[in-house]
Design an enzyme around this catalytic site. Structure first.
Site, PDB file in Angstrom:
ATOM      1  N   GLU A  41       0.864  -1.187   0.000  1.00 38.53           N
ATOM      2  CA  GLU A  41       0.000   0.000   0.000  1.00 38.53           C
ATOM      3  C   GLU A  41       0.897   1.232   0.000  1.00 38.53           C
ATOM      4  O   GLU A  41       1.633   1.466   0.956  1.00 38.53           O
ATOM      5  CB  GLU A  41      -0.897  -0.010   1.242  1.00 38.53           C
ATOM      6  CG  GLU A  41      -1.671   1.266   1.475  1.00 38.53           C
ATOM      7  CD  GLU A  41      -2.300   1.325   2.858  1.00 38.53           C
ATOM      8  OE1 GLU A  41      -2.469   2.450   3.377  1.00 38.53           O
ATOM      9  OE2 GLU A  41      -2.624   0.271   3.434  1.00 38.53           O
ATOM     10  N   THR A  70      -4.223   6.218   2.295  1.00 38.92           N
ATOM     11  CA  THR A  70      -4.524   7.604   2.650  1.00 38.92           C
ATOM     12  C   THR A  70      -5.311   8.279   1.521  1.00 38.92           C
ATOM     13  O   THR A  70      -5.053   9.421   1.142  1.00 38.92           O
ATOM     14  CB  THR A  70      -3.238   8.397   2.992  1.00 38.92           C
ATOM     15  OG1 THR A  70      -2.365   7.574   3.779  1.00 38.92           O
ATOM     16  CG2 THR A  70      -3.556   9.622   3.824  1.00 38.92           C
ATOM     17  N   LYS A 130     -11.000  -1.187   7.406  1.00 36.54           N
ATOM     18  CA  LYS A 130      -9.771  -1.059   8.192  1.00 36.54           C
ATOM     19  C   LYS A 130     -10.152  -0.512   9.560  1.00 36.54           C
ATOM     20  O   LYS A 130     -10.717   0.593   9.649  1.00 36.54           O
ATOM     21  CB  LYS A 130      -8.784  -0.123   7.499  1.00 36.54           C
ATOM     22  CG  LYS A 130      -7.498   0.091   8.300  1.00 36.54           C
ATOM     23  CD  LYS A 130      -6.505   0.949   7.545  1.00 36.54           C
ATOM     24  CE  LYS A 130      -6.812   2.414   7.645  1.00 36.54           C
ATOM     25  NZ  LYS A 130      -5.718   3.262   7.121  1.00 36.54           N
TER      26      LYS A 130
END
Length: 222
Positions: A41, A70, A130
């Site tokens: 990621e 993000t 998440k």
């Protein structure tokens, strides 16, 4: 179930690349791959993140599953997908980002903190959520929240290390996100990539040991 979600459930570890230089990105990715890590990621608050995603995707398309982290708004989602991101991860819950990902066939795994956010994200179409930052909540939180909503796949991020990774997986998390405890910036800065590989091997081995001693719960297949 999406292929990327299946892969996430199988591999258990996402390496989070944040704040490293573009020049070190390929060697970092190779070091992680050599250690057995298959999901990366790249956070969008990393310099030249979109270039990183595009170049890593081109170089490792058949070896690594490359996502963007993000991702906090639709424009970031658009740019990440255009760069080749195979999944999007956010620190927050934004239904518009989930909608955009769904429309373009890309998994979105948004950041959640409360049961309400977890359910909202899943109902909006997130294939997994998440739970972040997990070190503020702890292992018992994962156990407790999964009681009533164990049908929602949960990845945990923030404070996971070699000593507690299997505690979270045993509590019901399908995977973990690992930042600095795996992608050590000092090692990368000093070009000690073999140490990144060794760290990766330790985490992968730890997960394999956990799989060997854990009885798979009946709700593990979603």
């Amino acid at each position: 179930m999406s292929n990327n979600l299946q892969f996430l459930q199988k591999e258990k570890i996402v390496a989070i690349i944040r704040g490293i230089s573009y020049e070190n990105s390929h060697e970092t990715a190779q070091a992680l791959l050599d250690g057995g890590i298959k999901l990366l990621e790249v956070t969008l608050n990393t310099d030249r993140a979109f270039n990183m995603i595009a170049d890593l995707k081109e170089s490792y398309d058949d070896k690594l599953c490359i996502g963007a982290g993000t991702v906090m708004n639709i424009q970031m989602a658009k740019d990440a997908i255009a760069a080749g991101a195979e999944y999007l991860v956010s620190p927050n819950l934004d239904e518009a980002v989930i909608d955009y990902g769904i429309a373009h066939g890309v998994d979105v795994w948004p950041g959640t903190f409360t049961p309400t956010e977890i359910v909202r994200a899943y109902q909006a179409g997130a294939t997994a959520v998440k739970v972040f930052p997990i070190d503020s909540l702890g292992v018992n939180y994962v156990k407790n929240v999964r009681g009533p909503i164990n049908h929602i796949p949960m990845m945990v991020t923030g404070g996971v290390d070699i000593n507690n990774i299997n505690d979270y997986l045993s509590a019901g998390a399908i995977a973990v996100g690992l930042g600095g405890n795996l992608v050590n910036k000092q090692f990368i800065h000093d070009k000690r990539f073999t140490e990144i590989t060794e760290l990766a091997k330790q985490f992968v081995q730890k997960v394999q040991e956990g799989k060997a001693v854990t009885t798979v719960p009946s709700h593990a297949n979603y």
